[in-house]
Design a protein around this motif. Structure first.
Motif, PDB file in Angstrom:
ATOM      1  N   ALA A 638       0.922  -1.608  -0.162  1.00 15.98           N
ATOM      2  CA  ALA A 638       0.016   0.218   0.097  1.00 15.98           C
ATOM      3  C   ALA A 638       0.998   1.147   0.218  1.00 15.98           C
ATOM      4  CB  ALA A 638      -0.885  -0.237   1.417  1.00 15.98           C
ATOM      5  N   ILE A 639       2.424   1.583  -0.243  1.00 15.75           N
ATOM      6  CA  ILE A 639       3.260   2.571  -0.021  1.00 15.75           C
ATOM      7  C   ILE A 639       3.066   3.317  -1.091  1.00 15.75           C
ATOM      8  CG2 ILE A 639       5.190   3.197   0.870  1.00 15.75           C
ATOM      9  CD1 ILE A 639       3.795   1.726   3.216  1.00 15.75           C
ATOM     10  N   SER A 640       2.960   4.069  -1.755  1.00 14.61           N
ATOM     11  CA  SER A 640       2.849   4.741  -2.510  1.00 14.61           C
ATOM     12  C   SER A 640       4.016   4.928  -3.987  1.00 14.61           C
ATOM     13  CB  SER A 640       2.176   6.130  -2.495  1.00 14.61           C
ATOM     14  OG  SER A 640       1.651   6.837  -4.034  1.00 14.61           O
ATOM     15  N   ARG A 641       4.161   5.090  -4.916  1.00 15.83           N
ATOM     16  CA  ARG A 641       4.809   5.777  -4.851  1.00 15.83           C
ATOM     17  C   ARG A 641       5.071   7.020  -5.380  1.00 15.83           C
ATOM     18  NH1 ARG A 641       5.561   1.541 -10.876  1.00 15.83           N
ATOM     19  NH2 ARG A 641       6.622  -0.292  -9.766  1.00 15.83           N
ATOM     20  N   THR A 642       4.244   7.507  -5.686  1.00 13.68           N
ATOM     21  CA  THR A 642       4.661   9.242  -5.813  1.00 13.68           C
ATOM     22  C   THR A 642       4.096   9.912  -3.871  1.00 13.68           C
ATOM     23  OG1 THR A 642       1.932   8.735  -6.046  1.00 13.68           O
ATOM     24  CG2 THR A 642       3.623   9.157  -7.785  1.00 13.68           C
ATOM     25  N   ASP A 643       3.223   9.602  -3.058  1.00  9.33           N
ATOM     26  CA  ASP A 643       2.966  10.536  -2.152  1.00  9.33           C
ATOM     27  C   ASP A 643       3.568   9.763  -0.276  1.00  9.33           C
ATOM     28  OD1 ASP A 643       1.616  11.695   0.032  1.00  9.33           O
ATOM     29  OD2 ASP A 643      -0.499  10.412   0.100  1.00  9.33           O
ATOM     30  N   PRO A 644       4.527  10.191  -0.272  1.00  8.77           N
ATOM     31  CA  PRO A 644       5.720   9.534   1.018  1.00  8.77           C
ATOM     32  C   PRO A 644       5.299   9.494   2.019  1.00  8.77           C
ATOM     33  CG  PRO A 644       6.374  12.126   0.460  1.00  8.77           C
ATOM     34  CD  PRO A 644       5.056  11.654  -0.551  1.00  8.77           C
ATOM     35  N   LEU A 645       5.180   8.396   2.147  1.00  7.98           N
ATOM     36  CA  LEU A 645       4.634   7.993   3.947  1.00  7.98           C
ATOM     37  C   LEU A 645       6.021   8.579   4.806  1.00  7.98           C
ATOM     38  CD1 LEU A 645       2.422   6.590   6.019  1.00  7.98           C
ATOM     39  CD2 LEU A 645       3.920   4.286   5.950  1.00  7.98           C
ATOM     40  N   ALA A 646       4.950   9.096   5.668  1.00  8.25           N
ATOM     41  CA  ALA A 646       6.083   9.764   6.749  1.00  8.25           C
ATOM     42  C   ALA A 646       6.119   9.731   8.128  1.00  8.25           C
ATOM     43  CB  ALA A 646       5.596  11.340   7.039  1.00  8.25           C
ATOM     44  N   GLY A 647       7.177   9.182   9.091  1.00 16.63           N
ATOM     45  CA  GLY A 647       7.396   8.318  10.244  1.00 16.63           C
ATOM     46  C   GLY A 647       7.036   9.441  11.484  1.00 16.63           C
ATOM     47  N   PRO A 648       6.509   9.014  12.652  1.00 16.31           N
ATOM     48  CA  PRO A 648       6.777   6.929  12.930  1.00 16.31           C
ATOM     49  C   PRO A 648       5.765   6.795  12.056  1.00 16.31           C
ATOM     50  CG  PRO A 648       5.909   8.875  14.806  1.00 16.31           C
ATOM     51  CD  PRO A 648       5.900   9.616  13.444  1.00 16.31           C
ATOM     52  N   ALA A 649       5.498   5.699  11.954  1.00 22.32           N
ATOM     53  CA  ALA A 649       4.855   4.331  10.696  1.00 22.32           C
ATOM     54  C   ALA A 649       5.712   2.887  11.131  1.00 22.32           C
ATOM     55  CB  ALA A 649       4.638   4.623   9.600  1.00 22.32           C
ATOM     56  N   ILE A 650       4.833   1.694  10.904  1.00 21.23           N
ATOM     57  CA  ILE A 650       5.219   0.768  11.092  1.00 21.23           C
ATOM     58  C   ILE A 650       4.744  -0.146   9.507  1.00 21.23           C
ATOM     59  CG2 ILE A 650       4.926  -1.974  11.845  1.00 21.23           C
ATOM     60  CD1 ILE A 650       6.461  -0.058  13.716  1.00 21.23           C
ATOM     61  N   VAL A 651       5.679  -0.373   8.837  1.00 19.58           N
ATOM     62  CA  VAL A 651       5.034  -0.685   7.027  1.00 19.58           C
ATOM     63  C   VAL A 651       5.263  -2.563   7.402  1.00 19.58           C
ATOM     64  CG1 VAL A 651       5.568  -1.147   5.506  1.00 19.58           C
ATOM     65  CG2 VAL A 651       5.910   0.717   6.013  1.00 19.58           C
ATOM     66  N   GLU A 652       3.925  -3.655   6.928  1.00 13.03           N
ATOM     67  CA  GLU A 652       4.453  -4.790   7.430  1.00 13.03           C
ATOM     68  C   GLU A 652       4.700  -5.531   5.822  1.00 13.03           C
ATOM     69  OE1 GLU A 652       2.198  -5.713  11.785  1.00 13.03           O
ATOM     70  OE2 GLU A 652       1.230  -5.895  10.340  1.00 13.03           O
ATOM     71  N   GLU A 653       5.466  -6.936   5.582  1.00 11.49           N
ATOM     72  CA  GLU A 653       4.706  -7.623   5.257  1.00 11.49           C
ATOM     73  C   GLU A 653       5.065  -9.458   5.588  1.00 11.49           C
ATOM     74  OE1 GLU A 653       8.467  -8.797   2.871  1.00 11.49           O
ATOM     75  OE2 GLU A 653       9.000  -6.302   3.531  1.00 11.49           O
ATOM     76  N   PRO A 654       4.078 -10.436   4.559  1.00 14.46           N
ATOM     77  CA  PRO A 654       4.262 -11.448   5.744  1.00 14.46           C
ATOM     78  C   PRO A 654       5.330 -11.890   6.442  1.00 14.46           C
ATOM     79  CG  PRO A 654       3.023 -11.604   3.671  1.00 14.46           C
ATOM     80  CD  PRO A 654       4.358 -10.371   3.757  1.00 14.46           C
ATOM     81  N   TYR A 655       6.504 -11.612   6.478  1.00 14.28           N
ATOM     82  CA  TYR A 655       7.898 -11.883   6.825  1.00 14.28           C
ATOM     83  C   TYR A 655       8.444 -10.869   7.193  1.00 14.28           C
ATOM     84  CZ  TYR A 655       6.961 -16.454   4.461  1.00 14.28           C
ATOM     85  OH  TYR A 655       6.221 -17.286   4.402  1.00 14.28           O
TER      86      TYR A 655
END
Length: 682
Positions: A638-655
């Motif tokens: 869900a992380i965009s190529r054009t609209d940056p996600l600013a921290g603090p944040a957690i990004v999760e994937e399966p492993y």
């Protein structure tokens, strides 16, 4: 169309990482499964069966299996080696006991040398002598060799290293001794130094030869068992093992020369870093692989991975070409403890795969780095390993409480302290890997991978002054991904000592001999001529120096112009490494080196789909610099190529998961990697 499935496996101390490539569609899948230390092949086949069911391919469709293993490294670290002996030139029986008197810790009051691999009573001398020019000055006493063989038989020795003085210049006596011992000691593993490490420096050569000889029974037993199981379950698969040089070899060569497997798994991560350096147009990357047990650092500079002619395992020199790597005992399973001075410490001991961290709920009771990350909210216990392995937060809390009570702190303070101590250790190892090469961390981007790396990478980068962190696709299994693209590789060398300019005219003949030897090996591998290539290098030093540097060559131009170009490259490398050069001092050559590469087919992977809009899935409290803060949690895709996600944040994937502190932003790159940048104000 018949399926063409290619599988790469990296067996670690805690998890077995598997990458699956469908050559027809270009689809790449990943899967992780707990390692099985008692027999690593069980975890390997379990993971492949799970992948077959999950991704819908028959086991018979697997055409290639590329396998990185720690079996050789673990056998040395745990000293679970068969009884070995050394046969050497009479008068040199004490070489392994004397070793080198260099001090790895200049401030230590006492010098702690590693225990020799072979006890002095099993080091035997035979009468013979060959000089440095390869001339026989004392004939071989074959009756003496037979007497030694009788003593070895009585002692029940399982492996023998034959390492004679100056055998790199003329292996005739070693080969004759090997033939006699093979005839008189059937079933005993015999390694000749002139086969495994035909180079100067008798201690390093003897150590390497002894290591190889003692590993032969262990690795051959494993490869035989593996081949038997794979014949039943993967009948069409060609099997290759990953070597320390980043290439792969067939099972037969791996069984003969198991010392080449000592950095098998981590070298896959370095190969991946080199490939990503080109894909991402990032010529300078410091690659950090944090798994459950260890933290491995390798460096890509100007698009190339650093190689060394000699490595070290548990203090023992291994004189073989390998990827330059720094490894420390700091992974997700590293155990937190309090020393006698009341200081919180991390590792090097690990909870491993069994019982694992306390939060695994498998009987572990000691606090680990993974437990601390769970307590701080940086890991989600419900979604760990894609939800297949939920974590027990209460067990982690109990483990932390024991240390908290001892230190008079809260559980949250202890967990935060564990992360701070771990990050400091990771940053120190990374900094040293760059400083010792004369490089500045601020000139590099950090490539973070391994299952435990994402939650530490940005904070480690801050400590190093690095402003850009790359989280590649399949970060948790990236070493296996790197292995997936490996080629067959053989390293050959010829010791040539003297002034470079003086010896240059004769190097062409030496180069022809090395190419002939390389082609024989590639013939054995069945590599077609169109898929073969060679890479050349020379080891150079200033006259009088005790060490040398490896300098890459474009080809075998040993004319005056070619020598001048290589010499200039040596001066520049010496200046970078040691902050000075001496252009007026004559340059000596120590060795000519050849890497013969047999290219394996490289299917084109399918391109990743565009990322969707970056909407928050949910929030949860996560402890950062200023205590617990409500923090958005997003899926990686869900992380965009054009609209940056600013921290603090957690990004999760399966492993794996990524912790993005305040002051950082992240975007998705066209390759599928996530690129995190730190703002100028932080």
């Amino acid at each position: 169309m018949d399926q063409d499935i290619r599988i790469a496996v990296d067996i670690g101390g805690t998890f077995t990482d598997i990458e699956i490539l469908d050559a027809a569609s270009g689809a790449i899948h990943q899967i992780k499964t707990p390692s099985t230390p008692a027999d690593p092949s069980i975890g390997l086949l379990t993971g492949i069966r799970q992948a077959s069911e999950r991704f819908g391919f028959p086991m018979a469709a697997v055409q290639y299996l590329l396998h990185g293993t720690t079996i050789a490294t673990n056998a040395v670290l745990e000293r679970k080696l068969p009884l070995g002996a050394v046969v050497t030139t009479a008068g040199f029986e004490d070489v392994m006991q004397i070793g080198r008197h260099g001090r790895t810790d200049v401030y230590a009051i006492t010098l702690a040398q590693p225990e020799p691999l072979v006890a002095r009573r099993f080091c035997f001398g035979v009468r013979e002598r060959i000089n440095a020019a390869g001339e026989i000055t004392v004939p071989l006493d074959e009756d003496g060799v037979r007497k030694v063989a009788a003593e070895l038989a009585r002692a029940g020795v399982k492996s023998v290293a034959v390492c004679l003085l100056h055998a790199y210049a003329n292996p005739a006596h070693e080969r004759r001794i090997g033939a006699i011992l093979a005839d008189l000691l059937p079933g005993v593993a015999i390694t000749l130094a002139s086969d495994i490490s035909p180079e100067i420096r008798e201690y390093e050569r003897m150590s390497t030869t002894a290591l190889n000889a003692m590993l032969v029974p262990i690795v051959q037993r494993y490869t035989d068992r593996l081949a038997g199981r794979l014949k039943e379950e993967l009948p069409e698969a060609q099997v290759y093992l990953v070597q320390s040089n980043g290439g792969v070899s067939g099972l037969a060569k791996a069984g003969r020369e198991p010392a080449r497997l000592l950095l098998s798994g981590p070298s896959g991560g370095a190969a991946a870093a080199r490939r990503l350096s080109a894909e991402l147009a990032e010529p300078n990357l410091v690659a950090v692989d944090m798994g459950g047990t260890s933290f491995d650092v390798s460096v890509v500079h100007d698009g190339e991975v650093s190689m060394v002619n000699e490595g070290e395992v548990d203090g023992l020199p291994v004189r073989l070409p390998m990827v330059e790597m720094r490894t420390i005992g700091a992974g997700g399973g590293s155990i937190a403890w309090v020393d006698e001075g009341g200081r919180l410490r991390i590792g090097p001991h690990s909870a491993g795969a069994d019982p694992g961290p306390a939060c695994y709920g498998k009987g572990g009771a000691k606090l680990t780095v993974t437990d601390a990350n769970l307590l701080l909210g940086r890991l989600d216990g419900a979604s760990f390993m894609g939800g297949a392995m939920p974590l027990d937060r209460d067990a982690a809390h109990r483990a932390a409480r024991e240390i908290a009570d001892r230190l008079g702190l809260t559980v949250d303070q202890v967990a935060a302290g564990v992360i701070d101590v771990a990050n400091s250790a990771l940053a120190t190892a990374t900094r040293l890997s760059l400083f010792e090469k004369g490089m500045d961390p601020e000139d590099f981007a950090l490539l973070s991978f391994g299952g435990a790396g994402g939650v530490h990478a940005c904070e480690v980068a801050e400590e190093l002054g690095i402003r850009r962190v790359i989280f590649p696709a399949h970060a948790s299994t990236l070493s296996a991904w790197g292995i997936l693209w490996s080629d067959i590789a053989h390293d050959l060398g010829a010791t040539q000592i003297g002034l470079f300019a003086d010896l240059a005219p004769g190097l062409a003949e030496t180069a022809e001999r090395l190419v002939a030897e390389a082609w024989t090996l590639l013939d054995e591998d069945g590599v077609p001529e169109a898929a073969r290539r060679v890479e050349w290098a020379v080891d150079l030093r200033y006259a009088g120096q005790a060490f040398d540097l490896r300098v890459a060559l474009d080809g075998t131009d040993f004319s005056a112009g070619g020598v001048a170009r290589a010499t200039a490259a040596f001066h520049a490398l010496h200046r970078q490494r040691f902050s000075y050069d001496e252009p007026d001092v004559p340059v000596e050559i120590v060795a000519l080196r050849l890497k013969a590469v047999g290219g394996l087919a490289k299917p084109v992977p399918a391109q990743g789909i565009d990322a969707g809009p970056g909407t928050a899935r949910r929030d949860r409290p996560v402890h950062g610099r200023h205590g617990a803060v409500a923090t958005p949690v997003r899926d990686r895709d869900a992380i965009s190529r054009t609209d940056p996600l600013a921290g603090p944040a957690i990004v999760e994937e399966p492993y794996t998961s990524i912790y993005l502190p305040a002051g950082w932003t992240v975007l998705t790159h066209a390759s599928g990697a996530l690129i995190a940048d730190r703002s100028a104000s932080h």
